[in-house]
Design an enzyme around this catalytic site. Structure first.
Site, mmCIF file in Angstrom:
data_model
loop_
_atom_site.group_PDB
_atom_site.id
_atom_site.type_symbol
_atom_site.label_atom_id
_atom_site.label_comp_id
_atom_site.label_asym_id
_atom_site.label_seq_id
_atom_site.Cartn_x
_atom_site.Cartn_y
_atom_site.Cartn_z
ATOM 1 N N LYS A 174 1.068 -1.021 0.048
ATOM 2 C CA LYS A 174 0.090 -0.130 -0.039
ATOM 3 C C LYS A 174 0.736 1.390 -0.092
ATOM 4 O O LYS A 174 0.504 2.348 -0.777
ATOM 5 C CB LYS A 174 -0.897 0.005 1.328
ATOM 6 C CG LYS A 174 -1.938 -0.997 0.993
ATOM 7 C CD LYS A 174 -2.914 -1.261 2.409
ATOM 8 C CE LYS A 174 -4.020 -2.552 2.173
ATOM 9 N NZ LYS A 174 -4.654 -2.851 3.372
ATOM 10 N N GLN B 100 -5.012 -1.061 9.262
ATOM 11 C CA GLN B 100 -4.878 -2.599 8.848
ATOM 12 C C GLN B 100 -5.405 -3.690 9.837
ATOM 13 O O GLN B 100 -5.123 -3.635 10.844
ATOM 14 C CB GLN B 100 -3.265 -3.009 8.607
ATOM 15 C CG GLN B 100 -2.939 -4.246 7.761
ATOM 16 C CD GLN B 100 -3.427 -4.418 6.580
ATOM 17 O OE1 GLN B 100 -3.707 -3.258 5.789
ATOM 18 N NE2 GLN B 100 -3.810 -5.319 5.992
ATOM 19 N N ASP C 286 -11.281 2.660 3.338
ATOM 20 C CA ASP C 286 -11.420 1.249 3.192
ATOM 21 C C ASP C 286 -13.053 0.895 3.161
ATOM 22 O O ASP C 286 -13.449 -0.157 2.395
ATOM 23 C CB ASP C 286 -11.002 0.542 4.438
ATOM 24 C CG ASP C 286 -9.727 -0.422 4.418
ATOM 25 O OD1 ASP C 286 -9.479 -0.758 3.163
ATOM 26 O OD2 ASP C 286 -9.115 -0.606 5.431
#
Ligand code: GUN
Length: 283
Positions: free
Chosen positions: A53, A97, A120
């Protein structure tokens, strides 16, 4: 082979090029699109994912600030950090995460992220916005799958899509996105009785369970579009999806490979969402 391949790598490249161009335009206005990535603990897979990422971001001109915290971090401290990132106007997107260490309540943590920065798309407000057709951030994996369908010019109106898997981050949002395009949608579980009877009716099958050979050639209607979200290792340790690719490609009209299918699209859509967050903030 009858099926045409939907090349996730090539499509992701196009999306990254678009993100790069729009990022440059924002930078010209003095705005640096910025993603905060929060990693708690030292889960090996998570470390690989966040590295991707960070690299993907810098290649497209986004800044990704990786914040690492020890596995024994107190949840209250993580929540305080998220609130600070919410309040920081230089940060446009926030990604925590997963998985988090067991002593933390992931739901509480995700809910602490401002929906305006939820790149997200995991916040309840993001899920709700998708459900009622309002602007919000869509989870990256199903959003990437929709881009793949769009890339082949597929008109979902009146088609039957079968989604196998009902997770909050893939199956359920995928079904909502397909419904929004006027498809008829069936959501199945890996334990659905006679799964093949369902999938054989499908014009589009999305397999998102995490089980090798979940979908075999006998379960696919000739000409159907097959999208493989699975990420598994087979008996030889090779990366593979949920679809028996060798068999299904002889029946399907379109198919996504693993690797090189949905995976790169998920990564690209995170960049697109982050840029979108920065553009919305810039007005
Ligand atoms: N862990 C595995 N996949 C993901 C993802 O897409 N987002 C986050 N935040 N954590 C993950």
């Amino acid at each position: 082979m009858t099926a045409q391949l939907i090349d996730g790598n090539a499509l992701a490249r196009q999306i990254r090029a678009d993100v790069s161009g729009r990022t440059a335009a924002l930078k010209a206005r003095g705005i640096q699109p910025t993603l905060a990535i929060v990693l708690v603990g030292d889960d090996p897979a998570s470390q690989v994912y966040v590295k991707h990422k960070v690299n993907d971001s810098s290649e497209t001109g986004l800044v990704a600030n990786l914040e690492r915290y020890p596995a024994d971090m107190a949840e209250a401290d993580l929540l305080a950090r998220i609130h600070a990132l919410n309040d920081d106007p230089a940060v446009h997107g926030i990604l925590v995460q997963l998985p988090l260490p067991k002593h933390m309540d992931s739901h509480q943590v995700i809910e602490a992220i401002s929906p305006a920065k939820d790149v997200d798309g995991f916040h309840v407000a993001s899920a709700g916005a998708l459900m009622v057709g309002q602007p919000g951030f869509w989870p990256c994996t199903p959003h990437g799958c929709m881009k793949m369908l769009e890339s082949i010019g597929y008109d979902l109106r009146g088609k039957h899509a079968v989604v196998i898997g009902r997770s909050n981050i893939v199956g359920k949002p995928m079904a909502m996105m397909l419904l929004a395009q006027n498809a008829t949608v069936t959501i199945c579980h890996s334990a659905t009785a006679d799964l093949g009877a369902m999938t054989r009716q499908a014009d589009v099958v999305v397999a998102a369970v995490g089980k090798v050979n979940l979908l075999t050639a006998d379960m696919v209607k000739p000409g159907a579009v097959v999208i493989d979200v699975g990420m598994n290792r087979n008996a030889e340790g090779k990366l593979c999806g949920d679809v028996d690719f060798a068999g299904v490609k002889e029946v399907a009209g379109w198919i996504t490979p693993v690797p090189g299918g949905v995976g790169p699209m998920t990564r690209a859509m995170l960049l697109a969402n982050t840029l979108e967050a920065a553009e919305r903030a810039a007005g």
